[in-house]
Design a protein around this motif. Structure first.
Motif, PDB file in Angstrom:
ATOM      1  N   ASP A  31       0.823  -1.212   0.000  1.00 57.09           N
ATOM      2  CA  ASP A  31       0.000   0.000   0.000  1.00 57.09           C
ATOM      3  C   ASP A  31       0.861   1.267   0.000  1.00 57.09           C
ATOM      4  O   ASP A  31       0.551   2.235  -0.700  1.00 57.09           O
ATOM      5  N   CYS A  35       0.909   4.076  -3.019  1.00 58.72           N
ATOM      6  CA  CYS A  35       0.710   5.513  -2.773  1.00 58.72           C
ATOM      7  C   CYS A  35       1.905   6.323  -3.265  1.00 58.72           C
ATOM      8  O   CYS A  35       1.722   7.372  -3.911  1.00 58.72           O
ATOM      9  N   GLU A  38       1.811   6.670  -7.049  1.00 58.50           N
ATOM     10  CA  GLU A  38       0.778   7.602  -7.493  1.00 58.50           C
ATOM     11  C   GLU A  38       1.215   9.052  -7.301  1.00 58.50           C
ATOM     12  O   GLU A  38       1.019   9.882  -8.187  1.00 58.50           O
ATOM     13  N   VAL A  39       1.808   9.356  -6.150  1.00 58.14           N
ATOM     14  CA  VAL A  39       2.218  10.738  -5.881  1.00 58.14           C
ATOM     15  C   VAL A  39       3.341  11.155  -6.827  1.00 58.14           C
ATOM     16  O   VAL A  39       3.291  12.240  -7.428  1.00 58.14           O
ATOM     17  N   LEU A  93      -5.492   9.960  -6.320  1.00 62.30           N
ATOM     18  CA  LEU A  93      -5.818  10.442  -4.972  1.00 62.30           C
ATOM     19  C   LEU A  93      -6.926   9.614  -4.338  1.00 62.30           C
ATOM     20  O   LEU A  93      -6.959   9.454  -3.118  1.00 62.30           O
ATOM     21  N   ILE A  96      -5.065   6.704  -2.952  1.00 59.62           N
ATOM     22  CA  ILE A  96      -4.343   7.109  -1.752  1.00 59.62           C
ATOM     23  C   ILE A  96      -5.302   7.274  -0.584  1.00 59.62           C
ATOM     24  O   ILE A  96      -5.036   6.822   0.528  1.00 59.62           O
ATOM     25  N   ASP A  97      -6.452   7.883  -0.838  1.00 56.67           N
ATOM     26  CA  ASP A  97      -7.448   8.075   0.210  1.00 56.67           C
ATOM     27  C   ASP A  97      -7.922   6.733   0.766  1.00 56.67           C
ATOM     28  O   ASP A  97      -8.165   6.596   1.964  1.00 56.67           O
ATOM     29  N   CYS A  99      -6.130   3.872   0.769  1.00 54.84           N
ATOM     30  CA  CYS A  99      -5.030   3.119   1.383  1.00 54.84           C
ATOM     31  C   CYS A  99      -4.441   3.791   2.613  1.00 54.84           C
ATOM     32  O   CYS A  99      -4.075   3.114   3.572  1.00 54.84           O
ATOM     33  N   ALA A 100      -4.297   5.094   2.574  1.00 56.03           N
ATOM     34  CA  ALA A 100      -3.590   5.811   3.635  1.00 56.03           C
ATOM     35  C   ALA A 100      -4.494   6.091   4.825  1.00 56.03           C
ATOM     36  O   ALA A 100      -5.703   6.271   4.678  1.00 56.03           O
ATOM     37  N   TRP A 103      -3.565  11.836   4.789  1.00 52.42           N
ATOM     38  CA  TRP A 103      -2.775  12.432   3.709  1.00 52.42           C
ATOM     39  C   TRP A 103      -3.123  13.900   3.602  1.00 52.42           C
ATOM     40  O   TRP A 103      -4.152  14.332   4.090  1.00 52.42           O
ATOM     41  N   PHE A 120       1.711  11.411   3.071  1.00 50.76           N
ATOM     42  CA  PHE A 120       0.727  10.416   3.484  1.00 50.76           C
ATOM     43  C   PHE A 120       1.320   9.554   4.578  1.00 50.76           C
ATOM     44  O   PHE A 120       2.539   9.425   4.708  1.00 50.76           O
ATOM     45  N   LEU A 122       0.695   5.755   6.689  1.00 54.71           N
ATOM     46  CA  LEU A 122       0.033   4.471   6.869  1.00 54.71           C
ATOM     47  C   LEU A 122       0.496   3.895   8.188  1.00 54.71           C
ATOM     48  O   LEU A 122       1.690   3.971   8.517  1.00 54.71           O
TER      49      LEU A 122
END
Length: 130
Positions: A31, A35, A38-39, A93, A96-97, A99-100, A103, A120, A122
């Motif tokens: 995860d 993330c 993606e960032v 995003l 990310i929202d 998984c994290a 953020w 972010f 985790l």
């Protein structure tokens, strides 16, 4: 870590973090790496910053990642969930929202912004929480 802003940046960032992360936080490593990808990919797609800086804090029980660029705006925001259609991009995003645990974005430079840091967090979970 500092890497050139290029198509390969997300892979380089993942490769840099994967070993230490899998050793210390194997249950959330995938995860975190998703993330991070993606960032960094968003920085590549949406900024002209020449260098991307990635900072990582790996401590029990959490992992915090910050990705810096030198473009203060526009600030990232999740895609419109009601947009419909077969969207092939714009969901980073949202991932990310999902998984994290937390953020956000910090604008750097005060009244005259000079960049931003997307961060972010985790939280690691015990293996029995599976």
């Amino acid at each position: 870590m500092q890497i050139p802003n290029s198509r390969a940046a997300a892979k380089r960032a993942r490769d840099w973090l994967a070993g230490p992360l899998r050793a210390t936080h194997p249950l959330i490593a995938d995860d975190v790496l998703l993330c991070l990808s993606e960032v960094v990919a968003n920085v590549y797609r949406h900024t002209t910053t020449p260098t991307i800086r990635v900072e990582t804090l790996i401590i029990e029980p959490s992992v915090v990642v910050r990705v810096h660029d030198n473009d203060p705006g526009p600030l990232p925001k999740p895609a419109d969930p009601g947009g419909g259609g077969d969207i092939e991009s714009g969901r980073g995003l949202t991932l990310i929202d999902a998984c994290a645990d937390a953020w956000g974005v910090t604008v750097l430079g005060g009244p005259e912004p000079r960049g931003k840091a997307f961060w972010f967090t985790l939280l690691g979970r015990p293996a029995s929480a599976g």
